[in-house]
Design an enzyme around this catalytic site. Sequence first.
Site, mmCIF file in Angstrom:
data_model
loop_
_atom_site.group_PDB
_atom_site.id
_atom_site.type_symbol
_atom_site.label_atom_id
_atom_site.label_comp_id
_atom_site.label_asym_id
_atom_site.label_seq_id
_atom_site.Cartn_x
_atom_site.Cartn_y
_atom_site.Cartn_z
ATOM 1 N N ASP A 150 0.819 -1.222 0.000
ATOM 2 C CA ASP A 150 0.000 0.000 0.000
ATOM 3 C C ASP A 150 0.848 1.265 0.000
ATOM 4 O OD1 ASP A 150 -2.665 -0.444 -0.123
ATOM 5 O OD2 ASP A 150 -3.081 0.426 1.846
ATOM 6 N N GLY A 192 -13.177 6.612 1.564
ATOM 7 C CA GLY A 192 -13.940 5.457 2.044
ATOM 8 C C GLY A 192 -14.115 5.635 3.536
HETATM 9 P P1 ADP Z 1 -13.418 1.039 3.180
HETATM 10 O O1 ADP Z 1 -12.473 2.135 3.553
HETATM 11 O O2 ADP Z 1 -13.932 0.283 4.372
HETATM 12 O O3 ADP Z 1 -12.983 0.188 2.023
HETATM 13 P P2 ADP Z 1 -15.500 2.010 1.357
HETATM 14 O O4 ADP Z 1 -14.628 2.507 0.256
HETATM 15 O O5 ADP Z 1 -16.348 0.822 1.117
HETATM 16 O O6 ADP Z 1 -14.701 1.853 2.713
HETATM 17 O O7 ADP Z 1 -16.453 3.240 1.792
HETATM 18 C C1 ADP Z 1 -17.325 3.141 2.874
HETATM 19 C C2 ADP Z 1 -18.054 4.473 3.031
HETATM 20 O O8 ADP Z 1 -18.735 4.778 1.799
HETATM 21 C C3 ADP Z 1 -19.102 4.494 4.132
HETATM 22 O O9 ADP Z 1 -18.968 5.648 4.933
HETATM 23 C C4 ADP Z 1 -20.411 4.563 3.363
HETATM 24 O O10 ADP Z 1 -21.378 5.282 4.054
HETATM 25 C C5 ADP Z 1 -19.997 5.308 2.119
HETATM 26 N N1 ADP Z 1 -20.966 5.103 1.038
HETATM 27 C C6 ADP Z 1 -21.229 3.968 0.354
HETATM 28 N N2 ADP Z 1 -22.257 4.157 -0.509
HETATM 29 C C7 ADP Z 1 -22.648 5.454 -0.365
HETATM 30 C C8 ADP Z 1 -23.659 6.283 -0.951
HETATM 31 N N3 ADP Z 1 -24.497 5.803 -1.878
HETATM 32 N N4 ADP Z 1 -23.743 7.555 -0.548
HETATM 33 C C9 ADP Z 1 -22.927 8.050 0.390
HETATM 34 N N5 ADP Z 1 -21.957 7.325 0.979
HETATM 35 C C10 ADP Z 1 -21.826 6.061 0.618
#
Ligand code: ADP
Length: 384
Positions: A132, A194
């Site tokens: 990473d 995220g």
């Molecule tokens: P990680 O860092 O765990 O990989 P992700 O990239 O999956 O995280 O992002 C997770 C975040 O994305 C959460 O805060 C979630 O609320 C947000 N998220 C996912 N779909 C939506 C959406 N349609 N609108 C707003 N936020 C979203």
Amino acid sequence: MPQGHVVCSGLVERIGEEMGRIIHKYDRDNEEKEIIIDEKIADHQEGLNLVADLLSHHEYGVITDVNEVKLVGHRIVHGGDRFHCVTRINKEVKEAIEELSNLAPLHNPANLTGIKTAEQVFPKATQVGVFDTAFHQSIPEVAFRYALPEKFYKENGIRLYGFHGTSHRYVSQKAAEFLGQDPKKTQLITLHLGNGASMTAIKNGRSIDTSLGMTTISGLVMGTRIGDIDPGVLIYMQEILGYNWKDVKRILNKESGLLGLSGDNDLRNISDRYLEGDERAILALSIYVYRIKKYIGAYIAAIGKVDAIVFTAGVGENSSLISELVCNNLEHLGISIDKEINNRRNGSERDLSDAKASIRTLVIPTNEELEIARQAFTLISEEK
Ligand code: ADP
């Protein structure tokens, strides 16, 4: 590979808890099917063994024998300053990952377990590590050093390393392709938003600065992590308020960020509350967005002329509210989006800019698994 066609994907969750879950998606006659198995999964080794069983399962499998797997690509969080690129894993590399556990105590030991288990489960496969931190090894000393006494860098390795490099690299290349430009001549600001979040300044295709540092707490406001703070506050919390370092660590990592400000760490819920006029949610998102704007300003100053800013990851790909708030009132910098295009989310690569923009605003879905697969495949092909 090399087409990058996904024949199977999945997730093993809640390892070591009372009830675990495996989600297994597989290709059958060009149609994606899914099964979910709920059962106790004692540890990572058992989890990966179950994955291997599913891969070669007579009904749900996509191969007939685990020995057909030729290459396993591992995402490894901390490569310190030892790993600049994708690396074939051998005894020395495993020792280095273990030594670097001091810098990433939650992640590197788990990554090592993954490697050791994969070596047993896929004995005929070559194991490859994609770090990473690797994409950020091009960051110059002027940006990666902290102004601490020199010995902390020279003797203890305290410096900025950066994270989410696989994602920043993938979307930067995709963005250059989207713009029809040579990645080596493209200037970008990438926003990986995220649960964890970071921004990277990319000059001529190389990372020159990023918002996460030696650990994964600095920079942007995240789901539960604090981001930038005056370090004096940490001294104050311990000296005057009587918290110990374990409390401070927990508070900064798990109880701060959007959760600390609004009581919730899921941006979807906070956005709903924001739109209903909830004051805590409005303040939390305003702080979240203000921090991103500050980094955009800083990175334009660091890069010079910027071609595009790129939104990616869960929030970046899906939240039109956040892209709207971030881009609002940045016309003087050349950032200006079409609200209607912004509100149409469709999961593919898109340009949100309007006719006034001189810096384009793009949404590029990230795909770290594909990037890991490509880098691993390229390494092995070049070695032959
Ligand atoms: P990680 O860092 O765990 O990989 P992700 O990239 O999956 O995280 O992002 C997770 C975040 O994305 C959460 O805060 C979630 O609320 C947000 N998220 C996912 N779909 C939506 C959406 N349609 N609108 C707003 N936020 C979203």
